[in-house]
Design a protein around this motif. Sequence first.
Motif, short mmCIF file in Angstrom:
data_model
loop_
_atom_site.label_atom_id
_atom_site.label_comp_id
_atom_site.label_asym_id
_atom_site.label_seq_id
_atom_site.Cartn_x
_atom_site.Cartn_y
_atom_site.Cartn_z
N SER A 154 0.86 -1.19 0.00
CA SER A 154 0.00 0.00 0.00
C SER A 154 0.89 1.23 0.00
O SER A 154 2.10 1.14 0.21
CB SER A 154 -0.93 0.02 1.22
N GLU A 155 0.28 2.39 -0.20
CA GLU A 155 1.01 3.66 -0.18
C GLU A 155 0.79 4.41 1.12
O GLU A 155 0.90 5.63 1.17
CB GLU A 155 0.60 4.50 -1.39
N ASP A 156 0.49 3.68 2.16
CA ASP A 156 0.25 4.28 3.48
C ASP A 156 1.56 4.60 4.19
O ASP A 156 2.55 3.88 4.04
CB ASP A 156 -0.54 3.32 4.37
N ASN A 157 1.54 5.68 4.97
CA ASN A 157 2.64 5.95 5.89
C ASN A 157 2.32 5.19 7.18
O ASN A 157 1.75 5.72 8.12
CB ASN A 157 2.78 7.45 6.14
N ALA A 158 2.67 3.92 7.18
CA ALA A 158 2.21 2.99 8.22
C ALA A 158 3.16 2.95 9.41
O ALA A 158 4.39 2.95 9.25
CB ALA A 158 2.08 1.59 7.63
N LEU A 159 2.58 2.89 10.61
CA LEU A 159 3.32 2.68 11.85
C LEU A 159 2.53 1.70 12.71
O LEU A 159 1.41 1.30 12.34
CB LEU A 159 3.53 4.00 12.59
N SER A 160 3.09 1.31 13.85
CA SER A 160 2.45 0.33 14.73
C SER A 160 2.02 -0.90 13.95
O SER A 160 0.90 -1.40 14.09
CB SER A 160 1.25 0.95 15.45
N VAL A 161 2.92 -1.41 13.12
CA VAL A 161 2.60 -2.55 12.26
C VAL A 161 2.59 -3.83 13.11
O VAL A 161 3.58 -4.19 13.75
CB VAL A 161 3.61 -2.68 11.11
N ASN A 162 1.43 -4.50 13.14
CA ASN A 162 1.26 -5.80 13.79
C ASN A 162 0.88 -6.82 12.72
O ASN A 162 -0.04 -6.57 11.94
CB ASN A 162 0.14 -5.77 14.82
N VAL A 163 1.55 -7.95 12.68
CA VAL A 163 1.19 -9.01 11.74
C VAL A 163 0.66 -10.18 12.55
O VAL A 163 1.38 -10.77 13.37
CB VAL A 163 2.39 -9.45 10.89
#
Length: 467
Positions: free
Chosen positions: A233-242
């Motif tokens: 995606s083109e998100d500025n992602a943080l707090s990534v949990n898988v």
Amino acid sequence: MIRKIGFSLLASGLLFMAGQPSSYAAGASAAPTVKAPGFPVTVNGSVVDNKHSLYPLLLYRDITYFPMTWNYTRALGMTTAWDPVNGLAIGKQESCEPVVRQDLTSQENSDKGMKATLVPFPVSVNGKSISNKEEQYPLLLFRNIVYFPMTWSYTHDAFGWTTSWDATNGFGVQACEKAPGADDRQTAALNIANGGQLAVQGDWIYMNPANKYYGPNSLVKMKLDGRGKQTLSEDNALSVNVVDDWIYYTVRDKAADKNLGIFKMKIDGSQRTQISSAGAYSVWVRDGWIYYIAGNGIHKMKTDGSEDTVIVSGEVRGRFYLDGDQMYFMMPPNSLFQIKTDGTGKKKLQDEVNAVAVIDGWVYYSTVSSAKKGIYKMSEDGTVNIPLYSSDQPLNGFQYRDGWIYFIRGSFGIMGSASIEKMRIDGTGHTALGNVRATSLYFAGADLYYPSAFDGDNELRKLELGK
């Protein structure tokens, strides 16, 4: 609570010090000089903090001795039985367990001479009687605990353990494998606690490699070795949990200084969905719940966005740490609190705290006052507090790998920098690894990543640790 190798044996051990039968008293007259090992020790893959252990491993005649506490006997797959006539019988069982939370004290153990005594009662190992007074490496009593020698005849022949030694990693004993995934789960938690710009599941890294102020940004995945890079995606992602087949994360518009909500999507980049529009950060996903900080405190909600509930009301500073059913967080001015995930049992633990992490069952935290900047660790209930490292600079960004605590020392403005440093879990071996503009620390396999801060951007870079 510390569990020893049987109440009757402990009670008898105390009697040996106070009024034991004369036949036993004669055997207890010797007082061998022992000391704490000056090298690291690992049990089933878990590194021991021997410096602060209530019952430390000992050295006698250059042989390592293990205390026969509940933790160690279970970890080494040893059975114990006691009766007043036949004394202590030590045996082998087929299964063993991981080392659980270590029993530590703020008082340091000496690496110089301490006094033990010979075990004064009969002992048998795997059914064979031991003439303890005649042994070159006898069983010992120290602090009313039986100590067992790690000789080749015992470790290899009698119990079938694997032992190792080298100058860097010290002495290791392997009676069974460490619980599968235990290290991965702890690394995943520390990656989330550091802001979640990077997460790992299996052989894949999921990360926001740029985190730019004005963009462009993207959420990507790639193999641990860097192959197979894909933009999700083109998100500025943080707090990534898988979690299983889903990626949960927040989206931030840095230029507008605004958090845009909590999102999820499949690990292949499909089914991107907004779960909540709350201005959330420091997001943790556990057991079907999402825990997050928003403007009015710490919340939890179901992973479908339902049942949003406030756990902590009021301003929360920095990030929080989730460990089982316990949560650790900071509130003004800089006080560290503990609370259960159901909102009960709120308890203040420490003042002047700016960062917190839970590693192997111990709470590591850093202080912010000008009088006592430093790193400490304490028991989860706050009753034992151990100073590890002091500094004239701010400290944060805790990470852990193979017995080493990694952290960031320093702060910077436009022209400043900070140093990535490490120390052993007992506070020894302090080493500076490099001066960089790091704001957080992330492990992906054996590789350490850090966001390099410059002009509002936080590009992920890899620090070469050496092999």
